[in-house]
Design a protein around this motif. Structure first.
Motif, mmCIF file in Angstrom:
data_model
loop_
_atom_site.group_PDB
_atom_site.id
_atom_site.type_symbol
_atom_site.label_atom_id
_atom_site.label_comp_id
_atom_site.label_asym_id
_atom_site.label_seq_id
_atom_site.Cartn_x
_atom_site.Cartn_y
_atom_site.Cartn_z
ATOM 1 N N PHE A 140 9.065 0.963 -11.758
ATOM 2 C CA PHE A 140 9.356 1.488 -10.434
ATOM 3 C C PHE A 140 8.080 2.125 -9.899
ATOM 4 C CE2 PHE A 140 13.604 1.666 -12.443
ATOM 5 C CZ PHE A 140 14.318 0.925 -11.515
ATOM 6 N N ALA A 141 7.668 1.722 -8.692
ATOM 7 C CA ALA A 141 6.473 2.296 -8.075
ATOM 8 C C ALA A 141 6.900 3.315 -7.027
ATOM 9 C CB ALA A 141 5.634 1.196 -7.435
ATOM 10 N N TYR A 142 6.246 4.472 -7.050
ATOM 11 C CA TYR A 142 6.468 5.517 -6.047
ATOM 12 C C TYR A 142 5.158 5.671 -5.285
ATOM 13 C CZ TYR A 142 10.632 6.487 -8.804
ATOM 14 O OH TYR A 142 11.832 6.358 -9.467
ATOM 15 N N LYS A 143 5.231 5.560 -3.973
ATOM 16 C CA LYS A 143 4.000 5.498 -3.196
ATOM 17 C C LYS A 143 4.106 6.274 -1.896
ATOM 18 C CE LYS A 143 3.262 1.796 -0.749
ATOM 19 N NZ LYS A 143 3.025 0.409 -0.267
ATOM 20 N N ARG A 144 2.951 6.667 -1.420
ATOM 21 C CA ARG A 144 2.802 7.118 -0.048
ATOM 22 C C ARG A 144 2.098 5.957 0.654
ATOM 23 N NH1 ARG A 144 0.163 12.993 -0.181
ATOM 24 N NH2 ARG A 144 1.171 13.236 1.849
ATOM 25 N N ILE A 145 0.818 6.104 0.945
ATOM 26 C CA ILE A 145 0.044 4.949 1.381
ATOM 27 C C ILE A 145 -0.300 4.106 0.161
ATOM 28 C CG2 ILE A 145 -2.155 4.214 2.375
ATOM 29 C CD1 ILE A 145 -2.005 6.572 4.266
ATOM 30 N N LYS A 146 -0.624 4.757 -0.943
ATOM 31 C CA LYS A 146 -0.928 4.095 -2.210
ATOM 32 C C LYS A 146 0.027 4.602 -3.283
ATOM 33 C CE LYS A 146 -5.241 5.538 -2.002
ATOM 34 N NZ LYS A 146 -6.672 5.756 -2.340
ATOM 35 N N ASN A 147 0.142 3.864 -4.376
ATOM 36 C CA ASN A 147 0.961 4.316 -5.505
ATOM 37 C C ASN A 147 0.457 5.660 -6.014
ATOM 38 O OD1 ASN A 147 2.236 1.848 -5.340
ATOM 39 N ND2 ASN A 147 1.745 1.201 -7.407
ATOM 40 N N PHE A 148 1.385 6.544 -6.366
ATOM 41 C CA PHE A 148 0.978 7.772 -7.054
ATOM 42 C C PHE A 148 1.684 7.909 -8.403
ATOM 43 C CE2 PHE A 148 4.609 9.209 -4.520
ATOM 44 C CZ PHE A 148 5.303 10.009 -5.400
#
Length: 305
Positions: free
Chosen positions: A229-237
């Protein structure tokens, strides 16, 4: 953009407002982004002004590959009244019909391994313009495609304002190239399958972590990739893997390992170790205590993304 004001503080503590402006030329904006795609969007540059052939008679401004292996189309408009969204959707449909061409381009540019890892479950359209109308933002919310609207503005000669205005995530299922058992490659269970295999304790631990990450800000997006699972704003964090066999969660985040004290069994420097998620710090979460210990590191990664 009328609500954004930027001031320079003088030696006398008086404020001087910096005037904002659009790019003088659209190409100026495009060149700046293409030189800084990793910094701005976490995207690796593939091609510029890519021709879609005589039948389509178009040129895609920028082609790239993001940190999750998704193809990315980036279209720029220096102003706010130009129809960048419809143009981008036209190119996105063209790309989905020419996957082989894109993968060949990735292979020539980045090598065969990156070409094999291209994930067609969530191709992205990124639009960059000085502003958008409320109708643009509404339209994006109604379209079941991965469309991201970014707003830019120059302030003076040395400052660039850049923000995510709105995004719409949609993942196609059953189309990933990551694993192909018929070709004799090793098969990995998907993150959804692994979550189903998790016992009640691990499932509850994941739910607590998931809630914490999503509540870090209104701009957080959660995207289900094949193996994490990827959590991102503009980029993954943060990238979260489920490990039911050992009853643990493994999180990769963008905190520089050299900045912290590595604790055996909890954190690990994976700078030179291959892994599915993004980030050089690996965090192992096995219970509520280690989840609490991980939170400051995850907040730091969020703030830097």
């Amino acid at each position: 953009m009328g609500d954004i004001k930027l001031f320079k503080i003088g030696n006398d503590k008086k404020l001087k407002e910096l005037e904002s402006r659009e790019a003088t030329l659209e190409k100026e904006l495009q060149m700046l982004f293409e030189k800084n795609l990793e910094t701005l969007l976490g995207v690796t540059f593939i091609a510029t002004e890519y021709s879609t052939g005589s039948a389509h008679s178009g040129r895609i401004d920028t082609l790239g590959l993001d940190e999750n292996g998704n193809p990315v189309i980036i279209e720029y408009k220096k102003g706010s009244k130009e129809n960048v969204i419809n143009q981008g959707l036209f190119y996105l449909d063209w790309l989905m019909d020419h996957r082989g061409d894109f993968e060949l381009l990735v292979m020539k540019t980045l090598g065969s391994e990156r070409a094999k890892s291209v994930d067609w479950t969530a191709p992205r359209l990124v639009c960059v313009a000085s502003d958008y109308t409320k109708y643009d933002i509404y339209a994006v919310q109604q379209i079941k495609r991965n469309i991201e609207l970014y707003r830019y503005r120059y302030f003076g000669d040395e400052l660039l304002f850049f923000e995510l205005v709105n995004s719409n995530s949609a993942v196609r299922t059953g189309e990933s190239n990551f694993s192909n058992v018929s070709e004799g490659k090793q098969h990995y269970s998907t993150v959804a399958e692994l979550l189903e295999q998790a016992d009640e304790k691990l499932t509850m631990l994941f739910e607590e972590l998931d809630k914490f990450l999503l509540e870090l800000g209104d701009d957080v997006q959660k995207v289900e990739r094949k193996y994490y699972f990827a959590y991102k704003r503009i980029k993954n964090f943060a990238s979260v893997e489920i490990r039911p066999q050992i009853r643990k969660l493994v999180v990769f985040c963008k905190v520089e390992p050299k900045e912290i004290e590595i604790q055996k069994g909890f954190t690990r420097d994976v700078t030179n170790i291959g892994h599915f998620g993004t980030g050089n710090l690996e965090i192992t979460i096995s219970d509520a205590e280690t989840l609490e210990k991980a939170k400051p590191l995850l907040i730091k990664s969020y703030e830097r993304s």
